[in-house]
Design a protein around this motif. Structure first.
Motif, PDB file in Angstrom:
ATOM      1  N   ALA A  67      -1.954   7.439   0.759  1.00 40.70           N
ATOM      2  CA  ALA A  67      -1.138   6.732   1.760  1.00 40.70           C
ATOM      3  C   ALA A  67       0.017   7.607   2.232  1.00 40.70           C
ATOM      4  N   ARG A  68       0.610   8.328   1.300  1.00 40.52           N
ATOM      5  CA  ARG A  68       1.791   9.145   1.652  1.00 40.52           C
ATOM      6  C   ARG A  68       1.472  10.188   2.733  1.00 40.52           C
ATOM      7  N   ASP A  69       0.240  10.652   2.756  1.00 43.13           N
ATOM      8  CA  ASP A  69      -0.144  11.673   3.730  1.00 43.13           C
ATOM      9  C   ASP A  69      -0.293  11.099   5.136  1.00 43.13           C
ATOM     10  N   LEU A  70      -0.257   9.793   5.247  1.00 46.46           N
ATOM     11  CA  LEU A  70      -0.461   9.154   6.544  1.00 46.46           C
ATOM     12  C   LEU A  70       0.831   8.591   7.135  1.00 46.46           C
ATOM     13  N   VAL A  71       1.943   8.736   6.411  1.00 47.99           N
ATOM     14  CA  VAL A  71       3.180   8.091   6.873  1.00 47.99           C
ATOM     15  C   VAL A  71       4.037   9.036   7.697  1.00 47.99           C
ATOM     16  N   LEU A  72       4.333   8.633   8.928  1.00 54.05           N
ATOM     17  CA  LEU A  72       5.241   9.416   9.775  1.00 54.05           C
ATOM     18  C   LEU A  72       6.640   8.804   9.792  1.00 54.05           C
ATOM     19  N   GLY A  73       6.715   7.498   9.711  1.00 49.62           N
ATOM     20  CA  GLY A  73       8.031   6.852   9.800  1.00 49.62           C
ATOM     21  C   GLY A  73       8.062   5.561   9.003  1.00 49.62           C
ATOM     22  N   LEU A  74       9.281   5.174   8.608  1.00 47.14           N
ATOM     23  CA  LEU A  74       9.453   3.931   7.853  1.00 47.14           C
ATOM     24  C   LEU A  74      10.722   3.219   8.285  1.00 47.14           C
ATOM     25  N   GLU A  75      10.689   1.907   8.146  1.00 48.60           N
ATOM     26  CA  GLU A  75      11.923   1.114   8.199  1.00 48.60           C
ATOM     27  C   GLU A  75      12.062   0.482   6.819  1.00 48.60           C
ATOM     28  N   VAL A  76      13.269   0.586   6.254  1.00 45.20           N
ATOM     29  CA  VAL A  76      13.466   0.142   4.867  1.00 45.20           C
ATOM     30  C   VAL A  76      14.777  -0.621   4.748  1.00 45.20           C
ATOM     31  N   VAL A  77      14.742  -1.739   4.028  1.00 53.38           N
ATOM     32  CA  VAL A  77      15.997  -2.408   3.667  1.00 53.38           C
ATOM     33  C   VAL A  77      16.420  -1.857   2.304  1.00 53.38           C
ATOM     34  N   LEU A  78      17.624  -1.289   2.290  1.00 52.03           N
ATOM     35  CA  LEU A  78      18.120  -0.660   1.066  1.00 52.03           C
ATOM     36  C   LEU A  78      18.718  -1.711   0.122  1.00 52.03           C
ATOM     37  N   ALA A  79      19.013  -1.280  -1.087  1.00 46.64           N
ATOM     38  CA  ALA A  79      19.439  -2.221  -2.127  1.00 46.64           C
ATOM     39  C   ALA A  79      20.789  -2.878  -1.837  1.00 46.64           C
ATOM     40  N   ASP A  80      21.586  -2.275  -0.935  1.00 45.91           N
ATOM     41  CA  ASP A  80      22.877  -2.905  -0.600  1.00 45.91           C
ATOM     42  C   ASP A  80      22.773  -3.775   0.654  1.00 45.91           C
ATOM     43  N   VAL A 124       0.841  -1.197   0.000  1.00 46.63           N
ATOM     44  CA  VAL A 124       0.000   0.000   0.000  1.00 46.63           C
ATOM     45  C   VAL A 124       0.886   1.261   0.000  1.00 46.63           C
ATOM     46  N   LEU A 125       1.969   1.220   0.787  1.00 46.49           N
ATOM     47  CA  LEU A 125       2.868   2.377   0.829  1.00 46.49           C
ATOM     48  C   LEU A 125       3.733   2.435  -0.424  1.00 46.49           C
ATOM     49  N   ALA A 126       4.190   1.282  -0.879  1.00 43.25           N
ATOM     50  CA  ALA A 126       5.060   1.268  -2.062  1.00 43.25           C
ATOM     51  C   ALA A 126       4.330   1.781  -3.298  1.00 43.25           C
ATOM     52  N   THR A 127       2.991   1.667  -3.295  1.00 44.83           N
ATOM     53  CA  THR A 127       2.216   2.189  -4.435  1.00 44.83           C
ATOM     54  C   THR A 127       1.577   3.539  -4.114  1.00 44.83           C
ATOM     55  N   ASN A 128       1.778   4.025  -2.894  1.00 47.10           N
ATOM     56  CA  ASN A 128       1.061   5.247  -2.465  1.00 47.10           C
ATOM     57  C   ASN A 128      -0.421   5.113  -2.794  1.00 47.10           C
ATOM     58  N   ALA A 129      -1.036   4.072  -2.266  1.00 50.75           N
ATOM     59  CA  ALA A 129      -2.441   3.795  -2.589  1.00 50.75           C
ATOM     60  C   ALA A 129      -3.337   4.976  -2.200  1.00 50.75           C
ATOM     61  N   GLY A 130      -4.423   5.097  -2.927  1.00 50.68           N
ATOM     62  CA  GLY A 130      -5.372   6.196  -2.690  1.00 50.68           C
ATOM     63  C   GLY A 130      -6.650   5.656  -2.075  1.00 50.68           C
ATOM     64  N   GLY A 131      -7.608   5.315  -2.927  1.00 55.48           N
ATOM     65  CA  GLY A 131      -8.824   4.687  -2.431  1.00 55.48           C
ATOM     66  C   GLY A 131      -9.935   5.660  -2.138  1.00 55.48           C
ATOM     67  N   ASN A 132     -10.820   5.223  -1.241  1.00 54.67           N
ATOM     68  CA  ASN A 132     -12.109   5.895  -1.087  1.00 54.67           C
ATOM     69  C   ASN A 132     -12.084   7.147  -0.221  1.00 54.67           C
ATOM     70  N   ASN A 133     -11.075   7.271   0.626  1.00 55.79           N
ATOM     71  CA  ASN A 133     -11.085   8.393   1.584  1.00 55.79           C
ATOM     72  C   ASN A 133     -10.093   9.508   1.250  1.00 55.79           C
ATOM     73  N   THR A 134      -9.514   9.430   0.050  1.00 53.17           N
ATOM     74  CA  THR A 134      -8.527  10.447  -0.343  1.00 53.17           C
ATOM     75  C   THR A 134      -9.132  11.843  -0.300  1.00 53.17           C
ATOM     76  N   VAL A 135     -10.402  11.946  -0.669  1.00 47.60           N
ATOM     77  CA  VAL A 135     -11.070  13.246  -0.695  1.00 47.60           C
ATOM     78  C   VAL A 135     -10.940  13.958   0.646  1.00 47.60           C
ATOM     79  N   ARG A 136     -10.856  13.193   1.727  1.00 42.13           N
ATOM     80  CA  ARG A 136     -10.784  13.817   3.046  1.00 42.13           C
ATOM     81  C   ARG A 136      -9.405  13.740   3.705  1.00 42.13           C
ATOM     82  N   TYR A 137      -8.724  12.603   3.529  1.00 43.65           N
ATOM     83  CA  TYR A 137      -7.488  12.379   4.296  1.00 43.65           C
ATOM     84  C   TYR A 137      -6.230  12.294   3.431  1.00 43.65           C
ATOM     85  N   GLY A 138      -6.373  12.408   2.121  1.00 43.28           N
ATOM     86  CA  GLY A 138      -5.209  12.293   1.250  1.00 43.28           C
ATOM     87  C   GLY A 138      -4.875  10.840   0.944  1.00 43.28           C
TER      88      GLY A 138
END
Ligand code: FAD
Ligand code: 2HG
Ligand code: ZN
Length: 475
Positions: A164-177, A148-162
């Motif tokens: 997926a990207r608008d809901l993210v405060l923090g991430l843990e990510v494994v980098l390519a190396d 959902v985050l990797a695609t920045n999903a939208g959906g039914n509530n974007t009109v009010r809350y934006g």
């Protein structure tokens, strides 16, 4: 399988153990094809790490072996984003075992989840704590937070809350190396250099693999009202949306549009789908109002708005849900559109967005363009009208074989695309670019934008380990 993948698999097994790797053809098959049935790949193996450290070791080994990795969540991508190549040269990394909800904090209004938690499970955990995770898509039972985050999903509530990207405060990510970046912060304000987390959101698995996230929550709604409206035209739907939005923008939780064609498919193919309105309509709007305020009187406000809309001929009929079961039944009519369209036959999908005021023009002009291109083509627009994202989908003509129709997919997408460009819109509103649409990137994002995107990819994944062939077109 290539020599490189054959040599890599035993090494991966030592990292993730027997439970963490699938190599038998029948086990791998579901991970190798997409939901739409457009792509049939062949993964050399499916690796299912139990934690970020194991995933990091897997990525390091894959990089050293020169083997590419396709990250996969619920595999509900509409653009073939999570399918591997068909030559057995790639491995799929599934996040499904990393499925713990780590914390829900109602005072901070945050939830911390691992990437393999389904969106529905995250919503349920938030609800148990008296909060709402305001992201809703039809695939939420299967789609995972990482996807959902990797695609920045939208959906039914974007009109009010934006999105997926608008809901993210923090991430843990494994980098390519194979480095683990722990950015699981919960801060509402943090201007410390470049905003790395937003780089990974919407990058479709090409820049890093998301392993956990901190998402924003909002207070749970105390009143919710849902209405299904018959509308005579998309212009009328726009007027209805404007009426509701101007009356109380903070209560419009969703405003969805459906053409009569798609509604017909749902009623024909989806067991249990029932229409609460008397007569069929060429167009429908599904409205959800919700508020966390006590005693807001939403029901009375909705009734008054719909009465005024009836007088102004913006709607010809409407039904307001009287219970949770009726609300769910109305939403089913909307949420099952993708499934019903699949059951009806072959489809070409255009996940496009335009400024909301131009949605009626989009529907009229794109419908005319498709009819001129292919007589008998069935136009099935539906989607998130309130944020300007319409799924301008087409169904094969009744007398045309599916293969013949699908062979012309680029022609159809380009005809719709020409209208969307003229309306200053986007060809990729919420589903992403994936494997299906990189060919469109030079036209829509050429020049400085595509150059910068290529530099970012090169900086973060110089060896091209992560999800090759997705998003960016070949150089
Ligand atoms: P996958 O399909 O597994 O992957 C999607 C992409 O993300 C791929 O590029 C993959 O490589 C990458 N990826 C997956 N996990 C990770 C990870 N942990 N780290 C990095 N990259 C990763 N989308 C919307 O925006 N709105 C909708 O309303 C909507 N409705 C849908 C309804 C249906 C019936 C279906 C089938 C799909 C729908 N989608 C919708 C499309 C789809 O994008 C979303 O379902 C969801 O965002 C994908 O999540 P997933 O876990 O299935 O990801
Ligand atoms: C939806 O909004 C999904 O239902 C799927 O994004 C759209 O099938 C589609 O094109
Ligand atoms: Zn959608």
């Amino acid at each position: 399988m290539t020599d490189a993948t054959a040599a890599l698999i035993p090494r991966l097994r030592t990292v993730v153990g027997e439970a963490g790797i699938l190599t038998e053809a029948q086990d791998i098959a579901p991970f190798s094809q997409d939901w739409r049935g457009l792509y049939r790949g062949r993964a050399a193996a499916v690796v299912r790490p139990a934690n970020a450290a194991d995933l990091a070791a897997v990525i390091k080994l894959a990089g050293e072996a020169g083997v590419s990795v396709v990250p996969q969540g619920g595999n509900t991508s509409m653009v073939g984003g999570a399918v591997p190549a068909d030559d057995g040269s790639e491995i799929v990394v599934s996040l499904s075992r990393m499925n713990r909800v780590r914390a829900v904090e109602p005072v901070d209004l945050t939830i911390t989840v691992e990437a393999g938690v389904t969106l529905k499970a995250a919503q349920e955990a938030a609800a148990e704590a008296g909060c709402l995770l305001p992201l809703s898509i039809a695939a939420e039972g299967t789609a995972q937070i990482g996807g959902v985050l990797a695609t920045n999903a939208g959906g039914n509530n974007t009109v009010r809350y934006g999105n997926a990207r608008d809901l993210v405060l923090g991430l843990e990510v494994v980098l390519a190396d194979g480095t683990v970046w722990n950015g699981l912060r919960k801060l509402r304000k943090d201007n410390t250099g470049y905003c790395l987390r937003q780089l990974f959101v919407g990058s479709e698995g090409t820049l890093g693999i998301i392993t956990a996230a901190v998402l924003k929550l909002v207070p749970r709604p105390l009143e919710t009202e849902v209405a299904l409206c018959a509308v005579p035209s998309p212009e009328a739907a726009l007027k209805l949306f404007t009426r509701l939005h101007q009356a109380d923008p903070a209560s419009v939780q969703a405003f969805e549009y459906m053409a009569g064609t798609g509604m017909g498919f749902v009623l024909r193919h989806i067991p249990g789908a029932t229409m609460p309105l008397q007569a069929p309509s060429p167009h429908y709007a599904l409205v959800e109002l919700a508020t966390p305020r006590v005693g807001a009187g939403l029901r009375a406000a909705l009734e008054a708005a719909l009465e005024a809309a009836l007088d102004a001929e913006e709607i010809t009929d409407a039904a307001i849900a009287e219970s949770g079961a009726q609300r769910a039944a109305m939403w089913k009519l909307r949420e099952e559109h993708a499934e019903a369209q699949k059951r009806e036959g072959a489809s070409v999908k255009n996940d496009v967005s335009v400024p909301v005021s131009r949605v009626p023009e989009l529907i009229a002009r794109a419908s005319a363009a498709c009819a001129a291109l292919m007589p008998g083509i069935r136009v099935v627009p539906f989607g998130h009208f309130g944020d300007g994202n319409i799924h301008f989908n087409l169904e094969q003509p009744l007398d045309m074989p599916a293969a013949e129709f699908l062979a012309r997919d680029h022609e159809i997408m380009d005809a719709v695309g020409a209208v969307v460009r003229d309306l200053d819109g986007s060809f990729s509103a919420e589903h992403g670019v994936g494997k299906l649409k990189p060919y469109m990137m030079p036209l829509w994002r050429g020049g400085a934008e595509l150059w910068a995107m290529r530099q970012i990819k090169l900086a973060l994944d110089p060896r091209g380990v992560l999800n090759p062939g997705k998003v960016l077109p070949p150089t």
